[in-house]
Every structure is written in C-alpha cells, then in structure tokens.
Motif scaffolding. Sequence first.
Motif, PDB file in Angstrom:
ATOM      1  N   LEU A 165     -56.724 -31.809  30.593  1.00 36.03           N
ATOM      2  CA  LEU A 165     -56.762 -30.343  30.667  1.00 36.03           C
ATOM      3  C   LEU A 165     -58.096 -29.810  30.143  1.00 36.03           C
ATOM      4  O   LEU A 165     -58.661 -28.871  30.711  1.00 36.03           O
ATOM      5  CB  LEU A 165     -55.578 -29.750  29.883  1.00 36.03           C
ATOM      6  CG  LEU A 165     -55.448 -28.228  29.922  1.00 36.03           C
ATOM      7  CD1 LEU A 165     -55.343 -27.698  31.360  1.00 36.03           C
ATOM      8  CD2 LEU A 165     -54.239 -27.758  29.117  1.00 36.03           C
ATOM      9  N   ALA A 166     -58.615 -30.422  29.077  1.00 37.68           N
ATOM     10  CA  ALA A 166     -59.914 -29.984  28.537  1.00 37.68           C
ATOM     11  C   ALA A 166     -61.009 -30.165  29.594  1.00 37.68           C
ATOM     12  O   ALA A 166     -61.864 -29.293  29.775  1.00 37.68           O
ATOM     13  CB  ALA A 166     -60.250 -30.765  27.279  1.00 37.68           C
ATOM     14  N   TYR A 167     -60.959 -31.287  30.308  1.00 37.25           N
ATOM     15  CA  TYR A 167     -61.945 -31.507  31.377  1.00 37.25           C
ATOM     16  C   TYR A 167     -61.837 -30.430  32.449  1.00 37.25           C
ATOM     17  O   TYR A 167     -62.846 -29.918  32.949  1.00 37.25           O
ATOM     18  CB  TYR A 167     -61.741 -32.882  32.020  1.00 37.25           C
ATOM     19  CG  TYR A 167     -62.486 -34.000  31.339  1.00 37.25           C
ATOM     20  CD1 TYR A 167     -63.870 -33.959  31.208  1.00 37.25           C
ATOM     21  CD2 TYR A 167     -61.821 -35.123  30.855  1.00 37.25           C
ATOM     22  CE1 TYR A 167     -64.563 -34.992  30.593  1.00 37.25           C
ATOM     23  CE2 TYR A 167     -62.501 -36.165  30.240  1.00 37.25           C
ATOM     24  CZ  TYR A 167     -63.872 -36.093  30.112  1.00 37.25           C
ATOM     25  OH  TYR A 167     -64.556 -37.112  29.507  1.00 37.25           O
ATOM     26  N   LEU A 168     -60.619 -30.055  32.821  1.00 39.26           N
ATOM     27  CA  LEU A 168     -60.457 -29.018  33.863  1.00 39.26           C
ATOM     28  C   LEU A 168     -60.917 -27.649  33.360  1.00 39.26           C
ATOM     29  O   LEU A 168     -61.577 -26.906  34.077  1.00 39.26           O
ATOM     30  CB  LEU A 168     -58.992 -28.907  34.290  1.00 39.26           C
ATOM     31  CG  LEU A 168     -58.488 -29.821  35.398  1.00 39.26           C
ATOM     32  CD1 LEU A 168     -57.146 -29.315  35.908  1.00 39.26           C
ATOM     33  CD2 LEU A 168     -59.449 -29.937  36.564  1.00 39.26           C
ATOM     34  N   LEU A 169     -60.576 -27.323  32.115  1.00 44.63           N
ATOM     35  CA  LEU A 169     -60.950 -26.011  31.571  1.00 44.63           C
ATOM     36  C   LEU A 169     -62.473 -25.851  31.494  1.00 44.63           C
ATOM     37  O   LEU A 169     -62.992 -24.745  31.552  1.00 44.63           O
ATOM     38  CB  LEU A 169     -60.319 -25.808  30.191  1.00 44.63           C
ATOM     39  CG  LEU A 169     -58.809 -25.544  30.214  1.00 44.63           C
ATOM     40  CD1 LEU A 169     -58.223 -25.624  28.801  1.00 44.63           C
ATOM     41  CD2 LEU A 169     -58.495 -24.181  30.822  1.00 44.63           C
ATOM     42  N   GLY A 170     -63.165 -26.980  31.372  1.00 42.14           N
ATOM     43  CA  GLY A 170     -64.633 -26.966  31.332  1.00 42.14           C
ATOM     44  C   GLY A 170     -65.249 -26.389  32.599  1.00 42.14           C
ATOM     45  O   GLY A 170     -66.433 -26.072  32.639  1.00 42.14           O
ATOM     46  N   LYS A 171     -64.467 -26.223  33.628  1.00 42.99           N
ATOM     47  CA  LYS A 171     -64.985 -25.691  34.895  1.00 42.99           C
ATOM     48  C   LYS A 171     -64.899 -24.158  34.941  1.00 42.99           C
ATOM     49  O   LYS A 171     -65.384 -23.537  35.865  1.00 42.99           O
ATOM     50  CB  LYS A 171     -64.157 -26.242  36.070  1.00 42.99           C
ATOM     51  CG  LYS A 171     -64.275 -27.747  36.229  1.00 42.99           C
ATOM     52  CD  LYS A 171     -63.338 -28.256  37.308  1.00 42.99           C
ATOM     53  CE  LYS A 171     -63.429 -29.760  37.430  1.00 42.99           C
ATOM     54  NZ  LYS A 171     -64.723 -30.258  37.909  1.00 42.99           N
ATOM     55  N   TYR A 172     -64.239 -23.549  33.953  1.00 40.57           N
ATOM     56  CA  TYR A 172     -64.012 -22.094  33.989  1.00 40.57           C
ATOM     57  C   TYR A 172     -64.905 -21.392  32.973  1.00 40.57           C
ATOM     58  O   TYR A 172     -65.530 -22.032  32.136  1.00 40.57           O
ATOM     59  CB  TYR A 172     -62.519 -21.818  33.732  1.00 40.57           C
ATOM     60  CG  TYR A 172     -61.675 -22.288  34.904  1.00 40.57           C
ATOM     61  CD1 TYR A 172     -61.320 -21.418  35.932  1.00 40.57           C
ATOM     62  CD2 TYR A 172     -61.304 -23.630  35.028  1.00 40.57           C
ATOM     63  CE1 TYR A 172     -60.596 -21.859  37.037  1.00 40.57           C
ATOM     64  CE2 TYR A 172     -60.584 -24.076  36.126  1.00 40.57           C
ATOM     65  CZ  TYR A 172     -60.227 -23.186  37.122  1.00 40.57           C
ATOM     66  OH  TYR A 172     -59.530 -23.638  38.214  1.00 40.57           O
TER      67      TYR A 172
END
Length: 299
Positions: A165-172
């Motif tokens: 989830l941290a990796y995905l949130l890094g895109k926002y």
Amino acid sequence: MRHILYSQDVSIEEINTIFASATKLEYEKDDSMKGKIMASLFYEPSTRTRFSFESAMLRLGGSVITTENAREFSSAAKGETLEDSIAVVNYYADLIVMRHYEMGASERASKVSSVPIINAGDGPGQHPTQALLDLYTIQRELGHIDNITIAMVGDLKNGRTARSLAYLLGKYTGITIVFVSPQELGISPDIKSYLEKHNVAYSEVEDLESALPDVDVVYQTRIQKERFESEESYLKHKGRYVITLKQVALLKPTAIIMHPLPRVDEIAPEVDGSPHAAYFKQAKYGVLVRMALLKFVFE
Ligand code: CP
C-alpha cells in the motif's frame, strides 16, 4: 502478457482503469471470462484472497482449479521445484494466482510462465492486489486518495500489505504517512527511499494514540506471528496496538479504520458497529477489484 507482481509496477492510469471497471462490475453482469481457467496455487493459508479471486472468476463466467495448501498437498511436498510446477500448470490454466512463503517467488514463477502470474502474497514481500483493493476502499469511502493522512500501524517490517500500500500511495499527491510500530518492527528502508524519491511525507512513531486525531485513515495490521523466529519474540509484541472504542473516540468524524484481515486482537469486536469501521467493506470491494483485475490482465 501482463503479470501483476509488485504494486509499484501498476501505473495511476492503469489503477484508474481498474477502479472504473470495478465500480461498473458492482451492477453490470459480465461473463467475459467464459472459457478461461484460473489456477489458484496457494502455498500459505488464505481465506479472503483465494476465495475472492475464485469468486471473482466464477462471477465473470470463468472456471477455477485450486490447491489451498500446495506446500503439503501439491508435488512440492515430494520435492518438485516451483519452476517445474509452474511449467506444468501452464498447460492446465490461462492464469495463475499464486501465494508463496518466500519473498520473490511470484517473480521467479513469472520468469518461466507462459500465462500471467498474479502475486497473491510472497512471504514478507508484497501483496499488490490487496493494496489495490485497499486503495479502492479509500476512494469509495473518502471520495479521494490525494491529500490524505494515513497511519499504518503494527508489524510494518513483516506485513506485506502495508508495504504494497505504501508503494501505491507513493503515486499520489499530498499523501502523509505516519508509520506506527515498535522500532524493531519498523517499515523497511526500501519503502522509505521510495517515498523520499516520490516526495511523500512520512514519519515514524511508537505511540498510536498521539497519531489518531490527525488521520483520515487508520490502516491497522496484525503482528505477523508466522514471520517470527520464536514464540517468545512474537509475544513481546502481541497486543501492543489495540483499537477499542477509547481509541475510536480520538478520530475525526470522517476517518475510517481499515485492516487487511485476518485480525487477532488488534481491533476489538466492539468497534465493528462503529461508522468508522471499513474493514469488512474491504472484503466486498476486494471481489470487485479482483474481477476488474482479471479483465485487465486478459485485455
Ligand atoms: N488480507 C488477506 O490477504 O487475507 P487472507 O490471508 O485471508 O487471504
């Protein structure tokens, strides 16, 4: 051919496509997987991931072959390598959803597979489809993903869902992450460097209650008993962070509480009826996201 191995490999545009499709699939009938077979190859226990992928495939008109305990009941128990198993299952299925106890196992499988591999959890590595459904839950429940503050709580060293989830949130944009854990179970350096590279503000604290008043999302996780070397070292951390109605009272009225589940004792059952509780909704959204993901992989 598209494998889904790590959450950082999925672009924002692809996430938007998957989420739009998931929302449509809640009300539209779709049998686009008719004639396709999904193999679910699970070397570690699962309730949600295996059943929700299988439910997703069946709801889309496809078929499923499955082994729920491949470590014991597949030919892995006789010494067959993962690579050989994958080469063979390639002849039986059009897609393999795989959970394994070793970090990097899905990537290894992808190197020899002629059909798409979806990583359904690789040891303490990643769980990208969980992260997608977590992100979808945030979008559905809060109406947006940008500009949120999220507390990730618990065993962040071994918890693959928090990592993904941290990796995905890094895109926002405008994301703030507060990592709440004992020092020994802190988030690993690879995630911190990724967040720094993507200008995501983060902090690390040990006290949960001081973090709660400022967050939009509490992402509670379990202490990962199976990743500890001894019962003693697990028991040292078990029960460290428990959310009861006392902690819920500290939250903003709009904040949501999430948990990938299974839970042990990290969220008291008295919280289940709270309007903040979103953890069972995650399971519902998970089927929609996995339906959308199956369609995406075959497009
Ligand atoms: N969240 C999750 O991965 O649950 P299971 O272990 O039950 O699949």
